[in-house]
Scaffold this motif. Structure first.
Motif, PDB file in Angstrom:
ATOM      1  N   HIS A 123       0.790  -1.284  -0.017  1.00 33.88           N
ATOM      2  CA  HIS A 123       0.192   0.087   0.095  1.00 33.88           C
ATOM      3  C   HIS A 123       0.919   1.455  -0.035  1.00 33.88           C
ATOM      4  O   HIS A 123       1.873   1.345   0.509  1.00 33.88           O
ATOM      5  CB  HIS A 123      -0.763   0.011   1.156  1.00 33.88           C
ATOM      6  CG  HIS A 123      -2.057  -0.937   1.353  1.00 33.88           C
ATOM      7  ND1 HIS A 123      -2.666  -1.222   0.534  1.00 33.88           N
ATOM      8  CD2 HIS A 123      -1.950  -2.283   2.120  1.00 33.88           C
ATOM      9  CE1 HIS A 123      -3.607  -2.365   0.912  1.00 33.88           C
ATOM     10  NE2 HIS A 123      -2.957  -2.914   1.790  1.00 33.88           N
ATOM     11  N   PHE A 124       0.566   2.232  -0.703  1.00 38.38           N
ATOM     12  CA  PHE A 124       0.885   3.576  -0.572  1.00 38.38           C
ATOM     13  C   PHE A 124       0.789   4.088   0.621  1.00 38.38           C
ATOM     14  O   PHE A 124      -0.219   3.830   1.381  1.00 38.38           O
ATOM     15  CB  PHE A 124       0.787   4.556  -1.648  1.00 38.38           C
ATOM     16  CG  PHE A 124       1.282   3.974  -3.018  1.00 38.38           C
ATOM     17  CD1 PHE A 124       2.656   4.211  -3.704  1.00 38.38           C
ATOM     18  CD2 PHE A 124       0.410   3.241  -4.134  1.00 38.38           C
ATOM     19  CE1 PHE A 124       3.068   3.789  -4.550  1.00 38.38           C
ATOM     20  CE2 PHE A 124       0.608   2.753  -5.347  1.00 38.38           C
ATOM     21  CZ  PHE A 124       2.322   2.945  -5.421  1.00 38.38           C
ATOM     22  N   ALA A 125       1.796   5.337   1.230  1.00 32.48           N
ATOM     23  CA  ALA A 125       1.373   5.722   2.591  1.00 32.48           C
ATOM     24  C   ALA A 125      -0.098   6.459   2.502  1.00 32.48           C
ATOM     25  O   ALA A 125      -0.725   6.383   3.752  1.00 32.48           O
ATOM     26  CB  ALA A 125       2.652   6.634   2.396  1.00 32.48           C
ATOM     27  N   ASP A 126      -0.652   7.103   1.530  1.00 29.25           N
ATOM     28  CA  ASP A 126      -1.699   7.775   1.638  1.00 29.25           C
ATOM     29  C   ASP A 126      -2.936   6.719   1.711  1.00 29.25           C
ATOM     30  O   ASP A 126      -4.292   7.119   1.904  1.00 29.25           O
ATOM     31  CB  ASP A 126      -1.989   8.668   0.523  1.00 29.25           C
ATOM     32  CG  ASP A 126      -1.840   8.211  -0.830  1.00 29.25           C
ATOM     33  OD1 ASP A 126      -1.785   6.929  -0.890  1.00 29.25           O
ATOM     34  OD2 ASP A 126      -1.960   8.883  -1.758  1.00 29.25           O
ATOM     35  N   GLU A 127      -2.591   5.404   1.593  1.00 25.66           N
ATOM     36  CA  GLU A 127      -3.617   4.522   1.388  1.00 25.66           C
ATOM     37  C   GLU A 127      -3.818   3.973   2.805  1.00 25.66           C
ATOM     38  O   GLU A 127      -4.811   3.358   3.149  1.00 25.66           O
ATOM     39  CB  GLU A 127      -3.386   3.299   0.310  1.00 25.66           C
ATOM     40  CG  GLU A 127      -3.371   3.719  -0.894  1.00 25.66           C
ATOM     41  CD  GLU A 127      -3.044   2.675  -1.873  1.00 25.66           C
ATOM     42  OE1 GLU A 127      -3.542   2.455  -3.062  1.00 25.66           O
ATOM     43  OE2 GLU A 127      -2.350   1.966  -1.538  1.00 25.66           O
ATOM     44  N   ARG A 138      -4.836   4.160   6.592  1.00 25.84           N
ATOM     45  CA  ARG A 138      -5.362   5.115   7.539  1.00 25.84           C
ATOM     46  C   ARG A 138      -4.971   5.492   8.748  1.00 25.84           C
ATOM     47  O   ARG A 138      -4.091   4.515   9.372  1.00 25.84           O
ATOM     48  CB  ARG A 138      -6.967   4.756   7.791  1.00 25.84           C
ATOM     49  CG  ARG A 138      -7.789   4.393   6.487  1.00 25.84           C
ATOM     50  CD  ARG A 138      -9.052   3.988   6.691  1.00 25.84           C
ATOM     51  NE  ARG A 138     -10.082   3.861   5.785  1.00 25.84           N
ATOM     52  CZ  ARG A 138     -11.209   3.380   5.599  1.00 25.84           C
ATOM     53  NH1 ARG A 138     -11.863   3.119   6.776  1.00 25.84           N
ATOM     54  NH2 ARG A 138     -11.820   3.351   4.810  1.00 25.84           N
ATOM     55  N   ASP A 139      -5.186   6.868   9.301  1.00 22.64           N
ATOM     56  CA  ASP A 139      -4.306   7.085  10.637  1.00 22.64           C
ATOM     57  C   ASP A 139      -5.273   6.668  11.870  1.00 22.64           C
ATOM     58  O   ASP A 139      -6.730   6.980  11.793  1.00 22.64           O
ATOM     59  CB  ASP A 139      -4.572   8.865  10.831  1.00 22.64           C
ATOM     60  CG  ASP A 139      -3.774   9.062  11.946  1.00 22.64           C
ATOM     61  OD1 ASP A 139      -3.635   8.423  12.925  1.00 22.64           O
ATOM     62  OD2 ASP A 139      -3.564  10.457  11.862  1.00 22.64           O
ATOM     63  N   ARG A 160      -7.483   8.718  13.933  1.00 27.12           N
ATOM     64  CA  ARG A 160      -8.627   9.448  13.252  1.00 27.12           C
ATOM     65  C   ARG A 160      -9.684   8.404  13.038  1.00 27.12           C
ATOM     66  O   ARG A 160     -10.730   8.617  12.976  1.00 27.12           O
ATOM     67  CB  ARG A 160      -8.285   9.836  11.715  1.00 27.12           C
ATOM     68  CG  ARG A 160      -7.479  11.364  11.951  1.00 27.12           C
ATOM     69  CD  ARG A 160      -7.049  11.720  10.624  1.00 27.12           C
ATOM     70  NE  ARG A 160      -6.408  12.953  10.595  1.00 27.12           N
ATOM     71  CZ  ARG A 160      -6.081  13.775   9.537  1.00 27.12           C
ATOM     72  NH1 ARG A 160      -6.483  13.351   8.214  1.00 27.12           N
ATOM     73  NH2 ARG A 160      -4.904  14.773   9.693  1.00 27.12           N
TER      74      ARG A 160
END
Length: 359
Positions: free
Chosen positions: A166-170, A172-173, A176
């Protein structure tokens, strides 16, 4: 031999080795067809125009990106084809990172990488040995089936494995996504030590062959039972209660005693030199048996093989549900496929108890 899903070249620096990519995992999911209730008629999905209710041919379907309610940007299949990354011919490793630095959450699917021809085995073996000895993983961008992937190539047990990631922006935090995460919780040193002790006592060796998809087995058993006309008994069992904060230490203590095989409400074991309570009260020593076993002792000895058959010499409370289910299968315990973990344990314990004949 399996067919590769991709063939090409793996490169790092000036070293090149032709490789083939193979699927590493497979699913054993039980597949069902959709039928209309009361019939054996299959139910089919159809492409229907939402407004007119008429069928739409596949060739007349385009993709639409919704901008606002009812407004779309229409994209033709050939337009997507023009910007598609296509198919990579090369896995070009851009750099190597410590494998331990990659959070497992980034890993998606796993593939095997093998040499494409015996003449390339030496170069392949060199990369396998070097990566495993260094504890590194090679990172590369890679396109396959119209999609671009971030990949990690690592070595394990003499094989190169490629993980799509997965890419970093995929990712989830969690802060949050999850509510009620603890911020600052005061824990006593005793609570931490007891929890660590419990973890240590429940530590097991990782043996993947001992873990099975019990749900899949239960579904197959359900189908066989219905096919044979057997009655289906379903028992979900009571849901476990949450541990109260006030009772936390008591729960930890009981868990430790259960892991040791000692009931939490049982008094601590006496020392070897401490007489039993009856002898201590009367001041008399136990009456010798003259080498003959008592009736209770003979009954206990007779029951021991049955108990060993059910528990296998280990405490059932320490076994996982998969392990309990396997033992229940070996003993042919009925309705085991519908039992919860606690019910499996109770059934095994019942199987191990001696049955007393009615007088």
């Amino acid at each position: 031999m399996a067919r590769p899903v991709w063939t090409g070249v793996l490169t790092f620096g000036l070293v090149t080795v032709p490789v083939a990519l193979y699927t590493a995992t497979q699913s054993h999911d039980v597949h069902f067809h959709q039928l209309q209730r009361g019939t054996s008629d299959r139910v089919r999905n159809k492409r229907v125009n939402e407004r007119t209710g008429k069928d739409v041919d596949y060739a007349d379907i385009v993709k639409g990106y919704q901008v606002t309610e009812g407004e779309y940007v229409v994209v033709e299949p050939d337009e997507l084809e023009q910007i598609s990354p296509g198919r990579s011919r090369t896995i070009d490793i851009a750099g190597f990172v410590d494998l331990a630095d990659i959070d497992p959450i980034f890993f998606d699917r796993t593939y095997y990488l093998g040499p494409r021809g015996k003449e390339y085995q030496k170069v392949y073996a060199l990369l396998v040995e070097a990566l495993e000895h260094a504890g590194k993983a090679g990172l590369a961008m890679f396109a396959m089936r119209g999609k671009e992937y971030l990949t990690a190539v690592r070595s394990e047990s003499g094989i190169l494995k490629l993980h799509t990631m997965h890419f970093a922006d995929e990712v989830r935090d969690p802060r949050r996504e999850i509510g009620d995460l603890p911020e600052k919780v005061k824990l006593s040193p005793q609570e931490v030590r007891t929890a660590e002790q419990l973890i240590g006592m429940l530590a097991i060796e990782w043996k993947p062959d001992e873990w099975h998809d019990t749900y899949e087995e239960q579904v197959k058993q359900l189908v066989q039972d219905k096919l044979a006309g057997r009655e289906i008994a379903v028992s979900a069992g009571p849901a476990p209660e949450a541990t109260n904060v006030i009772d936390l230490m008591d729960a930890l203590r009981r868990s430790l005693e259960a892991a040791k095989g000692e009931p939490a409400d049982r008094p601590r074991r006496r020392g070897a030199d401490q007489p039993p309570p009856s002898a201590a009260r009367t001041g008399r020593s136990p009456k010798p048996t003259g080498g003959k076993k008592s009736t209770a002792a003979r009954a206990g000895a007779a029951a021991e093989p049955a108990k060993r058959a059910a528990t296998g010499g280990r405490q059932l409370s320490r076994l996982t549900k998969a392990e309990l289910y396997k033992r229940a299968t070996d003993l042919d315990i009925p309705h085991r496929s519908t039992m919860s973990r606690d019910e499996l344990q109770q059934a095994l314990e019942h199987t191990g108890r001696p049955r007393h004949k009615a007088s």
